[in-house]
Write a protein that holds these residues in place. Sequence first.
Motif, PDB file in Angstrom:
ATOM      1  N   ASN A  43       0.836  -1.195   0.000  1.00 33.23           N
ATOM      2  CA  ASN A  43       0.000   0.000   0.000  1.00 33.23           C
ATOM      3  C   ASN A  43       0.879   1.257   0.000  1.00 33.23           C
ATOM      4  OD1 ASN A  43      -1.833   2.062   0.620  1.00 33.23           O
ATOM      5  ND2 ASN A  43      -2.002   1.462   2.767  1.00 33.23           N
ATOM      6  N   ALA A  85       0.554   2.659   5.229  1.00 36.45           N
ATOM      7  CA  ALA A  85       1.589   1.994   4.440  1.00 36.45           C
ATOM      8  C   ALA A  85       2.644   1.341   5.331  1.00 36.45           C
ATOM      9  CB  ALA A  85       2.265   2.997   3.512  1.00 36.45           C
ATOM     10  N   GLY A 119       0.797   5.610  -6.258  1.00 35.04           N
ATOM     11  CA  GLY A 119      -0.644   5.770  -6.067  1.00 35.04           C
ATOM     12  C   GLY A 119      -1.157   6.872  -6.972  1.00 35.04           C
ATOM     13  N   ASP A 134      -1.314   1.624  -7.451  1.00 35.41           N
ATOM     14  CA  ASP A 134      -2.557   1.579  -6.690  1.00 35.41           C
ATOM     15  C   ASP A 134      -3.555   2.493  -7.395  1.00 35.41           C
ATOM     16  OD1 ASP A 134      -4.626   2.267  -4.772  1.00 35.41           O
ATOM     17  OD2 ASP A 134      -3.338   1.414  -3.227  1.00 35.41           O
ATOM     18  N   SER A 176      -6.422   3.646  -6.552  1.00 37.44           N
ATOM     19  CA  SER A 176      -7.416   4.302  -5.705  1.00 37.44           C
ATOM     20  C   SER A 176      -7.697   5.749  -6.120  1.00 37.44           C
ATOM     21  CB  SER A 176      -6.955   4.285  -4.254  1.00 37.44           C
ATOM     22  OG  SER A 176      -6.830   2.961  -3.790  1.00 37.44           O
ATOM     23  N   GLY A 207      -1.840  -2.650  -3.902  1.00 38.47           N
ATOM     24  CA  GLY A 207      -2.262  -1.712  -2.879  1.00 38.47           C
ATOM     25  C   GLY A 207      -3.706  -1.942  -2.487  1.00 38.47           C
ATOM     26  N   LEU A 208      -4.478  -0.892  -2.467  1.00 37.80           N
ATOM     27  CA  LEU A 208      -5.886  -0.952  -2.086  1.00 37.80           C
ATOM     28  C   LEU A 208      -6.790  -0.888  -3.309  1.00 37.80           C
ATOM     29  CD1 LEU A 208      -5.457   1.373   0.979  1.00 37.80           C
ATOM     30  CD2 LEU A 208      -5.771  -1.095   1.022  1.00 37.80           C
ATOM     31  N   SER A 255     -12.737   0.908  -1.019  1.00 43.36           N
ATOM     32  CA  SER A 255     -11.355   0.462  -0.898  1.00 43.36           C
ATOM     33  C   SER A 255     -10.945   0.144   0.526  1.00 43.36           C
ATOM     34  CB  SER A 255     -10.404   1.529  -1.448  1.00 43.36           C
ATOM     35  OG  SER A 255     -10.332   1.447  -2.841  1.00 43.36           O
ATOM     36  N   VAL A 256     -11.367   0.970   1.468  1.00 38.84           N
ATOM     37  CA  VAL A 256     -10.823   0.790   2.805  1.00 38.84           C
ATOM     38  C   VAL A 256     -11.936   0.730   3.845  1.00 38.84           C
ATOM     39  CG1 VAL A 256      -9.041   1.546   4.412  1.00 38.84           C
ATOM     40  CG2 VAL A 256      -8.826   2.135   2.030  1.00 38.84           C
ATOM     41  N   THR A 288      -9.819  -5.776   2.413  1.00 39.40           N
ATOM     42  CA  THR A 288      -9.149  -4.897   3.365  1.00 39.40           C
ATOM     43  C   THR A 288     -10.143  -3.868   3.882  1.00 39.40           C
ATOM     44  OG1 THR A 288      -7.060  -5.131   2.175  1.00 39.40           O
ATOM     45  CG2 THR A 288      -7.262  -3.279   3.694  1.00 39.40           C
TER      46      THR A 288
END
Length: 449
Positions: A194, A200, A214, A270, A272, A324-325, A360-361, A394
């Motif tokens: 991430n 991270a 990212g 990533d 995102s 990553g996410l 995503s999170v 995640t």
Amino acid sequence: MIKTSEIIETINMVDKEHFDIRTITMGISLFGCIKDTARDTANAVYDLICSRGKNIVKVANDLSVEYGVPVVNKRVSVTPASFLTAKFMGEEIEIALALDKAAKEIGVDFIGGYSALVHKSMTESEKSFILSIPEVLSKTERLCSSVNVGSTRAGINMDAVKLVGEVVKKAADITKDGLGAAKFVAFCNAVEDNPFMAGAFHGVGEGDCVINVGVSGPGVVQNALKSIPNASITELAEVVKKTAFKITRVGNLVLDEASKRLGAERGIVDLSLAPTPVIGDSVGHILEEMGLEEVGCHGTTACLALLNDAVKKGGVMACSNVGGLSGAFIPVSEDIGMINAADSGSLTLSKLEAMTAVCSVGIDMVAIPGDTPVSTISALIADEMAIGMVNNKTTAVRIIPVPNKTVGEYVEFGGLLGRAPIMPVHNKSAEKFISRGGRIPAPIHGNKN
């Protein structure tokens, strides 16, 4: 071959739609830095980060000029520091100060990895490490911290969840406006690559030195949807996919060049969509462009699911190493659309929790009253960890109990962290549940080989 029209399109994305490379993050393995004493280990950590990362800011700035795309943040992530401090219980601050000092020396915005992985159980040294987090966050400026307290395979370590609730409250209480808590994340199913902060860290399965990038472009996606006001849901998804492809392709190019110039392994992009408080750079406004009167109303979770899936599908066509996410972030204080919806009461913590099942999170950059009980914070974390565990995704919680603030007030964090209305939490207690301790068993579908 790149066409003139594509160059012009990218220029417009940057100038009018807030497109940027949100971060170039260098992951550095610190296992070779472990020495006989905390001081020697700290010195080795500082020297290695300064050696590996000395050119990251210059390279990021050079690429920004050459490609005409802003690189907003330059960051470093490191091996979870709890692995380094296992021999030095009570001296964890030595490593933390070395990490922060190195970040300042090489000029990066943040350094992540003051982290522990305790999703199944905790050693005494890991417990000591977690207890050190509030002091560490109060005495450092650029260091970020995280703790992984659950996974689909292991279940949820409720002893760690209880402890982390205490950490969040104390970190907020001893820092201005609770800012310490804004630099801490609790995870379920944390990923090892991430590039985004505050969560991270450089995973144990990673190489010596790796570059991860990212990307971000909520404004680009919103503008693309504006051009098709009467499109069907299927057409909306197609437009988001195509837009994500364009955004990710730029990130892939930057990843290639950055890793070459820094002599590091090529990591991941990533995908995102990471918003900012700037108007025109909001995930919330994307969802409203799809047809919602305001984020938080019925239909919000469905719109977010469509967005998240389409971003992933478009991005994987543009880059061979996506990680990553990857999806859409919904940090309240960092997204003007989310801020406005929370302020009006349309967006509540309960609705945010539902949205995190498909984003995503998770519960991200949410400000709550400073007098919120620790058990309530732990219970909120447990709910979010359960969503991640059961859905094999995640999830994360970055929540700030702002000292001396209550519902109806605002807190100003500044910069990318933005501003946030103080959101109400449930007034009924889960203290007995949290105090039980133990572990929530992994779901049946987690037991597979």
